[in-house]
Structure formats: structure tokens, C-alpha cells
Write a protein that holds these residues in place. Structure first.
Motif, PDB file in Angstrom:
ATOM      1  N   MET A   1      -3.682 -13.774   0.012  1.00 17.16           N
ATOM      2  CA  MET A   1      -2.415 -13.124  -0.238  1.00 17.16           C
ATOM      3  C   MET A   1      -2.595 -11.968  -1.213  1.00 17.16           C
ATOM      4  N   GLU A   2      -3.495 -12.120  -2.165  1.00 17.80           N
ATOM      5  CA  GLU A   2      -3.736 -11.050  -3.134  1.00 17.80           C
ATOM      6  C   GLU A   2      -4.311  -9.804  -2.452  1.00 17.80           C
ATOM      7  N   LYS A   3      -5.217 -10.039  -1.505  1.00 17.42           N
ATOM      8  CA  LYS A   3      -5.813  -8.913  -0.778  1.00 17.42           C
ATOM      9  C   LYS A   3      -4.743  -8.177   0.035  1.00 17.42           C
ATOM     10  N   LEU A   4      -3.861  -8.930   0.653  1.00 14.97           N
ATOM     11  CA  LEU A   4      -2.768  -8.336   1.423  1.00 14.97           C
ATOM     12  C   LEU A   4      -1.862  -7.519   0.515  1.00 14.97           C
ATOM     13  N   PHE A   5      -1.553  -8.069  -0.654  1.00 11.53           N
ATOM     14  CA  PHE A   5      -0.715  -7.351  -1.611  1.00 11.53           C
ATOM     15  C   PHE A   5      -1.389  -6.057  -2.077  1.00 11.53           C
ATOM     16  N   ALA A   6      -2.685  -6.111  -2.341  1.00 16.03           N
ATOM     17  CA  ALA A   6      -3.410  -4.918  -2.780  1.00 16.03           C
ATOM     18  C   ALA A   6      -3.408  -3.850  -1.687  1.00 16.03           C
ATOM     19  N   THR A   7      -3.588  -4.267  -0.452  1.00 13.98           N
ATOM     20  CA  THR A   7      -3.562  -3.326   0.669  1.00 13.98           C
ATOM     21  C   THR A   7      -2.187  -2.701   0.808  1.00 13.98           C
ATOM     22  N   LEU A   8      -1.154  -3.520   0.688  1.00 12.27           N
ATOM     23  CA  LEU A   8       0.220  -3.007   0.765  1.00 12.27           C
ATOM     24  C   LEU A   8       0.485  -2.000  -0.352  1.00 12.27           C
ATOM     25  N   ASP A   9       0.050  -2.317  -1.547  1.00 10.63           N
ATOM     26  CA  ASP A   9       0.243  -1.418  -2.688  1.00 10.63           C
ATOM     27  C   ASP A   9      -0.434  -0.072  -2.445  1.00 10.63           C
ATOM     28  N   GLU A  10      -1.647  -0.117  -1.922  1.00 10.00           N
ATOM     29  CA  GLU A  10      -2.400   1.105  -1.632  1.00 10.00           C
ATOM     30  C   GLU A  10      -1.688   1.955  -0.574  1.00 10.00           C
ATOM     31  N   LYS A  11      -1.225   1.304   0.493  1.00 13.82           N
ATOM     32  CA  LYS A  11      -0.531   2.019   1.574  1.00 13.82           C
ATOM     33  C   LYS A  11       0.787   2.617   1.089  1.00 13.82           C
ATOM     34  N   MET A  12       1.492   1.887   0.215  1.00 18.34           N
ATOM     35  CA  MET A  12       2.768   2.387  -0.308  1.00 18.34           C
ATOM     36  C   MET A  12       2.551   3.637  -1.162  1.00 18.34           C
ATOM     37  N   LYS A  13       1.500   3.634  -1.962  1.00 24.06           N
ATOM     38  CA  LYS A  13       1.195   4.807  -2.780  1.00 24.06           C
ATOM     39  C   LYS A  13       0.833   5.992  -1.894  1.00 24.06           C
ATOM     40  N   PHE A  14       0.026   5.736  -0.863  1.00 19.66           N
ATOM     41  CA  PHE A  14      -0.357   6.782   0.087  1.00 19.66           C
ATOM     42  C   PHE A  14       0.880   7.355   0.773  1.00 19.66           C
ATOM     43  N   PHE A  15       1.774   6.461   1.212  1.00 20.22           N
ATOM     44  CA  PHE A  15       3.009   6.890   1.851  1.00 20.22           C
ATOM     45  C   PHE A  15       3.837   7.752   0.902  1.00 20.22           C
ATOM     46  N   ALA A  16       4.009   7.293  -0.335  1.00 22.60           N
ATOM     47  CA  ALA A  16       4.833   8.010  -1.310  1.00 22.60           C
ATOM     48  C   ALA A  16       4.285   9.412  -1.584  1.00 22.60           C
ATOM     49  N   GLU A  17       2.978   9.534  -1.713  1.00 20.82           N
ATOM     50  CA  GLU A  17       2.369  10.840  -1.966  1.00 20.82           C
ATOM     51  C   GLU A  17       2.621  11.804  -0.802  1.00 20.82           C
ATOM     52  N   ASN A  18       2.404  11.315   0.410  1.00 19.49           N
ATOM     53  CA  ASN A  18       2.554  12.179   1.574  1.00 19.49           C
ATOM     54  C   ASN A  18       4.015  12.486   1.888  1.00 19.49           C
ATOM     55  N   ALA A  19       4.890  11.512   1.696  1.00 20.77           N
ATOM     56  CA  ALA A  19       6.313  11.752   1.918  1.00 20.77           C
ATOM     57  C   ALA A  19       6.826  12.789   0.914  1.00 20.77           C
ATOM     58  N   ALA A  20       6.376  12.688  -0.326  1.00 17.91           N
ATOM     59  CA  ALA A  20       6.784  13.658  -1.349  1.00 17.91           C
ATOM     60  C   ALA A  20       6.277  15.057  -1.005  1.00 17.91           C
ATOM     61  N   ALA A  21       5.069  15.157  -0.488  1.00 19.12           N
ATOM     62  CA  ALA A  21       4.516  16.459  -0.107  1.00 19.12           C
ATOM     63  C   ALA A  21       5.326  17.073   1.019  1.00 19.12           C
ATOM     64  N   GLN A  22       5.793  16.258   1.932  1.00 19.38           N
ATOM     65  CA  GLN A  22       6.611  16.784   3.023  1.00 19.38           C
ATOM     66  C   GLN A  22       7.972  17.233   2.500  1.00 19.38           C
TER      67      GLN A  22
END
Length: 57
Positions: A1-22
Motif C-alpha cells: 500500500m505504501e508503494k501505491l501511495f508513493a506512486t500516486l503522490d508522484e503522479k499527482m505532482k506530475f499532473f499538477a506541474e503540467n496542468a499549471a503549465a497549460q
């Protein structure tokens, strides 16, 4: 579950950066990356829900 949470956190940060750039700069490529990340996040969230329910039992 921790690995899944870490992956989700990473993807959310990636999404936020790219959404903000758009939004801020009108970067179309960043928008495409954000949309792709949102689909991946959706799948991960469904998996998180399954794991979380199983852990609660």
C-alpha cells in the motif's frame, strides 16, 4: 500500500506541474501530459480503493 501511495503522490505532482503549465502558459504539450497523467491517476485511485477496503477488513 505504501508503494501505491508513493506512486500516486508522484503522479499527482506530475499532473499538477503540467496542468499549471497549460493553464498559466497555454502549453499544449503540457496539457496532453496532464490528461494522460489524469487517466493513470484514475486507475491508481481505483486500485487504492480496492487495497484500502481489503486492509480495513
Amino acid at each position: 500500500m505504501e508503494k501505491l501511495f508513493a506512486t500516486l503522490d508522484e503522479k499527482m505532482k506530475f499532473f499538477a506541474e503540467n496542468a499549471a503549465a497549460q493553464v498559466k502558459n497555454g502549453n499544449k504539450a503540457a496539457g496532453m501530459r496532464a490528461r494522460k497523467a489524469s487517466l493513470e491517476i484514475e486507475k491508481l485511485m481505483k486500485e487504492f480503493r480496492k487495497v484500502s477496503i481489503a486492509a480495513a477488513k
